[in-house]
Design a protein around this motif. Sequence first.
Motif, PDB file in Angstrom:
ATOM      1  N   ALA A 243       0.836  -1.205   0.000  1.00  0.00           N
ATOM      2  CA  ALA A 243       0.000   0.000   0.000  1.00  0.00           C
ATOM      3  C   ALA A 243       0.869   1.253   0.000  1.00  0.00           C
ATOM      4  O   ALA A 243       0.580   2.216  -0.721  1.00  0.00           O
ATOM      5  N   GLY A 244       1.930   1.262   0.796  1.00  0.00           N
ATOM      6  CA  GLY A 244       2.826   2.419   0.837  1.00  0.00           C
ATOM      7  C   GLY A 244       3.480   2.675  -0.506  1.00  0.00           C
ATOM      8  O   GLY A 244       3.557   3.824  -0.966  1.00  0.00           O
ATOM      9  N   THR A 245       3.930   1.616  -1.151  1.00  0.00           N
ATOM     10  CA  THR A 245       4.543   1.767  -2.468  1.00  0.00           C
ATOM     11  C   THR A 245       3.522   2.239  -3.494  1.00  0.00           C
ATOM     12  O   THR A 245       3.823   3.098  -4.331  1.00  0.00           O
ATOM     13  N   GLY A 246       2.318   1.696  -3.440  1.00  0.00           N
ATOM     14  CA  GLY A 246       1.262   2.120  -4.355  1.00  0.00           C
ATOM     15  C   GLY A 246       0.904   3.584  -4.166  1.00  0.00           C
ATOM     16  O   GLY A 246       0.757   4.330  -5.137  1.00  0.00           O
ATOM     17  N   ILE A 247       0.767   3.996  -2.915  1.00  0.00           N
ATOM     18  CA  ILE A 247       0.448   5.397  -2.630  1.00  0.00           C
ATOM     19  C   ILE A 247       1.582   6.305  -3.094  1.00  0.00           C
ATOM     20  O   ILE A 247       1.344   7.367  -3.673  1.00  0.00           O
ATOM     21  N   LEU A 248       2.817   5.885  -2.849  1.00  0.00           N
ATOM     22  CA  LEU A 248       3.966   6.672  -3.307  1.00  0.00           C
ATOM     23  C   LEU A 248       3.978   6.802  -4.830  1.00  0.00           C
ATOM     24  O   LEU A 248       4.209   7.892  -5.364  1.00  0.00           O
ATOM     25  N   ALA A 249       3.692   5.715  -5.536  1.00  0.00           N
ATOM     26  CA  ALA A 249       3.647   5.762  -7.000  1.00  0.00           C
ATOM     27  C   ALA A 249       2.539   6.692  -7.474  1.00  0.00           C
ATOM     28  O   ALA A 249       2.729   7.473  -8.420  1.00  0.00           O
ATOM     29  N   ILE A 250       1.390   6.648  -6.831  1.00  0.00           N
ATOM     30  CA  ILE A 250       0.271   7.524  -7.209  1.00  0.00           C
ATOM     31  C   ILE A 250       0.629   8.981  -6.947  1.00  0.00           C
ATOM     32  O   ILE A 250       0.349   9.854  -7.775  1.00  0.00           O
ATOM     33  N   LEU A 251       1.262   9.268  -5.802  1.00  0.00           N
ATOM     34  CA  LEU A 251       1.652  10.646  -5.500  1.00  0.00           C
ATOM     35  C   LEU A 251       2.671  11.173  -6.504  1.00  0.00           C
ATOM     36  O   LEU A 251       2.600  12.332  -6.926  1.00  0.00           O
ATOM     37  N   ILE A 252       3.622  10.328  -6.899  1.00  0.00           N
ATOM     38  CA  ILE A 252       4.613  10.736  -7.897  1.00  0.00           C
ATOM     39  C   ILE A 252       3.918  11.008  -9.234  1.00  0.00           C
ATOM     40  O   ILE A 252       4.209  12.003  -9.904  1.00  0.00           O
ATOM     41  N   GLU A 253       2.978  10.138  -9.609  1.00  0.00           N
ATOM     42  CA  GLU A 253       2.247  10.341 -10.858  1.00  0.00           C
ATOM     43  C   GLU A 253       1.440  11.634 -10.818  1.00  0.00           C
ATOM     44  O   GLU A 253       1.427  12.387 -11.801  1.00  0.00           O
TER      45      GLU A 253
END
Length: 182
Positions: free
Chosen positions: A102-112
């Motif tokens: 979840a943390g990695t997914g959220i980080l990827a979404i924030l970067i996008e």
Amino acid sequence: ETQKEQLAGQYKAKTVMFQTTLFLLAWYSLTTTLFQAVQSDVFLSDCKSFFHDAASFLQTFIGWTIDAGQSVAQISTKIPNPFIAGMVYWLFLILVVGICVAGTGILAILIEIKVIELYKKNCWDVITLLMILTSTAVIIYFGEAIKKALSVNLLLLFVLSQGVYLGIRCYLKNRLGTKQYW
């Protein structure tokens, strides 16, 4: 006043016509370029390789995450009751893996989201559209020659060229202020 309204209407009509023409030109350019990409064996193999490598990285990351979860869940071996130890083991495993994914997914979404904001703020114009279409066309049409000169994945080269372009546009916009010189 009537003449001002007529001119405003004419301006709006011309703006809509320009935007429609620009959209149709972009659509035509994109579709012909994509049709050419489908016929390019070099570009297709690089696309397959790019997505295969991305999937392989994701598998490796998930494997590391599961290993980390299992390492943390080993705490449950110190509990004497096997039923509770099993519940604690799975609870810790699910918790650690869930938090990591979840943390990695959220980080990827924030970067996008940040990249999209940068594009909208600094590069939302005709020049960017032309840059995307031109770099795509160059990479697709000259893919074999590029592969001979550089041993780099063509899709990765496209993504890197867009990153460099975005960086240059952000730098120029910040350096030159809010004035538009193009």
